[in-house]
Design a protein around this motif. Structure first.
Motif, PDB file in Angstrom:
ATOM      1  N   TYR A 339       1.301  -1.257   0.040  1.00 56.33           N
ATOM      2  CA  TYR A 339      -0.323   0.250  -0.645  1.00 56.33           C
ATOM      3  C   TYR A 339       0.667   1.097   0.244  1.00 56.33           C
ATOM      4  O   TYR A 339       0.375   2.233  -0.732  1.00 56.33           O
ATOM      5  N   THR A 340       1.787   1.460   0.600  1.00 56.02           N
ATOM      6  CA  THR A 340       2.882   2.653   0.826  1.00 56.02           C
ATOM      7  C   THR A 340       3.387   2.657  -0.484  1.00 56.02           C
ATOM      8  O   THR A 340       3.643   4.259  -0.911  1.00 56.02           O
ATOM      9  N   ARG A 341       3.977   1.200  -1.156  1.00 57.62           N
ATOM     10  CA  ARG A 341       5.121   1.745  -1.787  1.00 57.62           C
ATOM     11  C   ARG A 341       3.664   2.192  -3.279  1.00 57.62           C
ATOM     12  O   ARG A 341       4.598   3.188  -4.314  1.00 57.62           O
ATOM     13  N   ARG A 342       2.888   1.466  -3.315  1.00 57.51           N
ATOM     14  CA  ARG A 342       2.153   2.357  -4.908  1.00 57.51           C
ATOM     15  C   ARG A 342       1.617   3.106  -4.568  1.00 57.51           C
ATOM     16  O   ARG A 342       0.844   4.567  -5.679  1.00 57.51           O
ATOM     17  N   ASN A 343       2.025   3.876  -3.604  1.00 57.03           N
ATOM     18  CA  ASN A 343       1.522   5.327  -2.567  1.00 57.03           C
ATOM     19  C   ASN A 343       2.939   6.809  -3.234  1.00 57.03           C
ATOM     20  O   ASN A 343       3.078   7.551  -2.611  1.00 57.03           O
ATOM     21  N   ILE A 503     -10.000   4.305   1.730  1.00 58.40           N
ATOM     22  CA  ILE A 503      -8.853   3.559   0.810  1.00 58.40           C
ATOM     23  C   ILE A 503      -9.606   3.711  -0.564  1.00 58.40           C
ATOM     24  O   ILE A 503     -11.353   3.538  -1.064  1.00 58.40           O
TER      25      ILE A 503
END
Length: 507
Positions: A339-343, A503
């Motif tokens: 999730y953090t990587r995608r954002n 989300i």
């Protein structure tokens, strides 16, 4: 005022540590605590000082755990912080936790036993909104109830709480965002701190009231009513309709009475915000003792804020009741890393500027202190954000580290009380579940006495033990559960702190 040079000025937390924590501001040239090291520069209160030379690339240990590696050579007596300490993938091994056992004499509180068997500590009537578009109507209904004197007719009701938010439409009608929001909305409405609930919608939103009722098997009765603004004819008619419905709901809630309830019926949400270098030394371990004692009484404790256990997850794996529980926690951390990587973010974007000013440097250091809130009892379950609690004892609920958002999820999962530790002075309160504040240091307590319920600072100076403060916290929790006002309640907090986790795309 001259310094008391006879009093220790720093504390080594574990014999394996190569840093100590300053108990006050240490001047250059002062000897560090009872160590053989002398400070070579000024060290701020709550900040770290090297007890021996640490070569670049070598681990820095606090709590007996790795909190990062030196990014440059660090001399003995030097300040250890962001300029010379960086994140590391190193972790200390965590042995499987020994069998946990704690006995507590029976305790009770005066609470509200609801018809479904759940127990509340407050008796509010909630006005829930399905969408942001109905927020103003909900707020006007609640304000009118107070302005017209309607609320005064029902002395056993603690108040009317409009639960408003910024979403409910402009989103897909399926998927993570949709599921999380509707789970949060109905979980909040089902919290036993509400004696009755009115749900108000606009009518054309994505979160449809009819679908919500069908999916959750909800049936309108004298404690649960719904309508939409569009079906009753607009804003003014909706406010009038709401007041009429509210009068009936207040009458139902007013019939509730407190009775003697075993302490094991409490569900406690654990939060920390505005943490400092003392949070993991004083307030969090003290709350951990209170958590263990509540678990021993049969109660439920919710640890959350997934980004703030990152780096300390190995300690929770070691306490997992079964491999399946450990696997569920690992799955949530894997989700967060993706999730953090995608954002375009990273899990180590924490700590915040305020945390760093208070002496915290890396997410590993912050997480090791944060996990201390959970005590030492076994980890019995892992649930997703706002999912209903299924097990007693220690449960981990997935959530962001943003405190209002995390606490919102805990309340939706069933938390009837929130215990919130702070070192910098977070401003927070919660409705319908009262929040108590615990300061990590006595300077904060003196500065913000109106906000803080219990000062855990005396632990750092040896004036109190962690066990003593833990006992004080549990006693106070039972008092608040029985109706005593917490400081945040007295200040009127809680009306604007409902922050569901959003989300997914807003469309």
């Amino acid at each position: 005022m001259p310094l008391d040079t006879a009093a220790p000025n720093a504390l080594r937390l574990n014999g394996a540590d190569n840093v100590a924590i300053a108990l006050r501001r240490i001047a250059a040239g002062e000897r560090i605590g009872h160590e053989a090291t002398t400070a070579i520069e000024a060290i701020g209160n709550g900040h770290k000082v090297a007890l021996a030379a640490i070569a670049a690339g070598q681990p820095v240990l606090k709590y007996g755990q790795v909190i990062g590696v030196a990014t440059a050579d660090i001399a003995a007596g030097a300040h250890v912080h962001s300029h010379n300490l960086g994140l590391s993938g190193l972790r200390q091994d965590a042995a499987a936790a020994p069998a946990w056992s704690r006995q507590e004499p029976a305790r009770s509180f005066q609470g509200y036993r609801r018809a479904n068997g759940k127990v509340g500590v407050r008796n509010y009537v909630g006005i829930l909104t399905s969408v942001n578009c109905s927020s103003t109507v909900a707020r006007h209904i609640a304000e009118a109830a107070e302005r017209t004197g309607l609320l005064a007719k029902f002395p056993n009701v603690d108040g009317v709480v409009p639960i408003t938010h910024a979403s409910g439409c402009g989103m897909a009608a399926s998927g993570d965002g949709f599921e999380v929001l509707r789970r949060t909305l109905w979980g909040t409405g089902a919290n036993p701190n509400f004696g009755a609930v009115l749900l108000v919608g606009l009518g054309c939103e994505v979160i449809q009231i009819a679908r919500l009722k069908a999916d959750y098997g909800l049936v309108e009765d004298d404690s649960f009513q719904t309508f939409t603004i569009q079906e009753v004819g607009g804003t003014r008619r909706a406010i009038a309709e709401g007041l009429e419905r509210l009068a009936g709901l207040l009458a139902v809630a007013d019939r509730a009475r407190r009775s003697d309830i075993p302490a094991g019926e409490l569900v406690l949400g654990l939060q920390c915000g505005g943490s400092d270098g003392w949070s993991g030394v004083t307030s969090n371990p003290a709350l951990g003792v209170a958590s263990d004692r509540l678990v021993a009484l049969g109660g439920t404790v919710l640890l959350s804020e997934t980004p703030e256990i990152y780096g300390a997850e190995h300690l929770l794996y070691a306490r997992a009741r079964t491999p399946e529980v450990s696997g569920k926690l690992r799955a949530r951390l894997d989700w967060w890393e993706d999730y953090t990587r995608r954002n375009g973010a990273e899990m180590d974007n924490n700590p915040s500027p305020g945390n760093k000013a208070g002496g915290l440097t890396t997410i590993l250091e912050k997480s090791l202190g944060a996990v201390a809130k959970s005590g030492a009892s076994p980890l019995n379950d892992v649930i997703e954000y706002a999912e209903p609690v299924r097990e007693r004892g220690l449960v981990f609920m997935d959530s962001p580290g943003f405190d209002p958002c995390s606490a919102t999820g805990q309340v939706a999962s069933g938390a009837t009380l929130i215990a919130f530790t702070t070192g910098r002075g977070s401003a927070f309160g919660c409705k319908p579940s009262p929040s108590i504040k615990l300061s990590s240091n006595s300077e904060l307590y003196a500065r913000q006495a109106d906000d803080i319920d219990i000062d855990c600072g005396p632990i750092a100076t040896g004036a109190a033990t962690i066990e003593e403060k833990g006992a004080e916290i549990l006693d106070y929790l039972l008092q608040v559960a029985s109706g005593a006002q917490s400081q945040s309640e007295a200040l009127g907090y809680g009306g604007a702190e409902f922050v569901p986790w959003q989300i997914g795309a807003v469309m």
